[in-house]
Design an enzyme around this catalytic site. Structure first.
Site, PDB file in Angstrom:
ATOM      1  N   ASP A 125       0.754  -1.206   0.014  1.00 58.50           N
ATOM      2  CA  ASP A 125      -0.030   0.026  -0.151  1.00 58.50           C
ATOM      3  C   ASP A 125       0.728   1.303  -0.185  1.00 58.50           C
ATOM      4  OD1 ASP A 125      -2.376  -1.337  -0.035  1.00 58.50           O
ATOM      5  OD2 ASP A 125      -2.913  -1.124   2.098  1.00 58.50           O
ATOM      6  N   GLU A 152       4.883  -5.568  -8.111  1.00 60.02           N
ATOM      7  CA  GLU A 152       4.381  -4.979  -7.157  1.00 60.02           C
ATOM      8  C   GLU A 152       2.533  -5.225  -7.627  1.00 60.02           C
ATOM      9  OE1 GLU A 152       5.321  -1.715  -4.753  1.00 60.02           O
ATOM     10  OE2 GLU A 152       7.417  -1.928  -5.400  1.00 60.02           O
TER      11      GLU A 152
END
Ligand code: CAA
Length: 408
Positions: free
Chosen positions: A239, A362
């Protein structure tokens, strides 16, 4: 209030990063891509001018900068060369679990290593059979007395060949799925082997290796956060780093757009520069809109972090849209160059190859959609405060940015 104004410090930082990308990265980018050159000198220079390890708090030797500043820097890296940029930014991914879950002593030692010298660290999550499906990992960490013993192989590890320490995810309870994973900080030693340097389609100046842990021992205090809570730590880390990846994708898209726009004003067909043909000018217009929209989503994802607000949905929007846009823009940039776009002598084919990884690493664009769909369908409160430990990590940045006006 919605205000896109950057603070003077953020503007200065962006200028510093842009000048660095223009003077140190761009002149060698295409040559390093061709030869797969490791950008050691550029890493040392970037470290010297303060463009690396920017989120390390002052007490551990860093500047403790906010996430919007991070996004500004990573956009410029992406504009210069995202392969070199990835080498420069990867410490951020490795250090985030340490920032979130490390004790004061661990932070002092391992973050200090990065701020005292231009050293590198790598984030070891992915395995040959556990890419998107993190909980399928097979690496184990067994507690033996006051140590953990780690065994297993991690693949696609950015800077893996050059790292001095690794954040490693391993199963501490192999039967508990995602609730049996723990995270560790692991200093490099002789039990760790680097098996493979990947020969990649794009981002060829970045190092991507397989890192294997063979009976690697770490003291028990090298556990990050709580035992069996490593999966959440990984998600919380992503995040915080996905806005940076999104920013890098914005930089690639912006570079491709600039090359295409410039070329379209020079290339004459049917008696006029091709920019005069609506078929081409509309492609440039669409590129510009995508760059702008991707940047705004990226700034929002970063800004929420600076405010101490959960950004899971925002960063998946940003990462997905910026990565897909970079791919579309670079494909269209090759189209604007026509046959020349397909030739290595011209700049845009490299950008097209580089853009592809933005949709993969990612978290793929499909994983981002999975996260978005879950968040939307579950109707989660997107302004939920961060979990307490994470909120503490962002406290300093949030305070600093109270006066900043880069909010979106
Ligand atoms: N923050 C905190 N907790 C979170 C979270 C978040 N963002 N997302 C999920 N969680 C928690 C959930 O609350 C849940 O908690 P409980 O155990 O209490 O129930 C738990 O984590 C499991 O959540 P999900 O059920 O949503 O997990 P899932 O398995 O269905 O889906 C996923 C997870 C989104 C698919 C995830 O596995 C994922 O993001 N996969 C992609 C992995 C990835 O990005 N890999 C990239 C590697 S790094 C890299 O590429 C860099 C490099 O060097 C090249």
């Amino acid at each position: 209030m919605v205000d896109f104004t950057l603070t003077d410090e953020q503007k200065d930082l962006r200028e510093l990063a842009h000048n660095f990308a223009e003077k140190e990265i761009r002149p060698v980018a295409w040559e390093y891509d061709r030869d797969g050159t490791w950008p050691q000198e550029i890493i040392e220079k970037a470290w010297e001018v303060g463009l690396m390890n920017i989120h390390v708090p002052e007490e551990y030797g860093g500047p403790g900068l906010d996430f919007v500043s991070g996004a500004l820097i990573e956009e410029e890296f992406g504009w210069g060369c995202s392969g070199i940029g990835t080498s420069l930014a990867a410490n951020g991914l490795a250090m985030t679990p340490v920032l979130l879950g490390g004790s004061h002593e661990i932070k002092k030692k391992y973050l200090g290593m990065l701020t005292e010298e231009p050293k590198l660290a790598s984030f070891c999550l992915t395995e040959p059979d556990a890419g998107s499906d993190v909980s399928g990992m097979k690496t184990t960490a067994k507690k033996v007395g006051d140590k953990y013993v780690i065994n297993g192989s991690k693949c696609f590890i950015t800077n893996g060949s050059y790292a001095d320490w690794y954040t490693v995810y391993a199963k501490t309870d192999p039967d508990a799925g995602h609730r049996g994973i723990s995270a560790f900080v692991v200093p490099r030693d002789d039990t760790i082997t680097i098996d493979k340097k990947e020969d990649k389609m794009g981002q060829r100046a970045s190092n991507t290796a397989t890192v294997t842990f063979n009976e690697t021992e770490v003291p028990a205090d090298h556990l990050l956060g709580e035992e069996n809570k490593g999966f959440k730590l990984a998600m919380m880390t992503l995040d915080r780093t996905r806005p940076g990846v999104a920013a890098m994708a914005v930089g690639i898209g912006r570079a491709a757009m600039e090359f295409a726009a410039e070329y379209s004003k020079e290339r004459v067909q049917f008696g006029v520069p091709i920019a005069m043909h609506q078929a081409v000018s509309f492609m440039i217009a669409d590129m510009a809109t995508k760059v702008e929209a991707a940047r705004l989503l990226t700034w929002k994802a970063a800004r929420l972090l600076d405010q101490g607000v959960r950004n899971t949905l925002a960063c998946s929007h940003a990462k997905r849209f910026a990565a897909d846009s970079a791919m579309e823009i670079t494909v269209d940039a090759v189209q604007v160059f026509g046959g020349y776009g397909f030739i290595k002598e011209y700049p845009v084919e490299k950008l097209m190859r580089d853009a592809k990884i933005m949709q993969l690493y990612e978290g793929t664009s499909q994983i981002q959609r999975l996260v978005i769909a879950k968040e939307v369908l579950m109707g989660r409160n997107v302004d939920e405060p961060l979990p307490e430990s994470a909120a503490r990590q962002n406290e300093a940045a949030a305070k600093e940015s109270e006066t900043a006006s880069a909010s979106v």
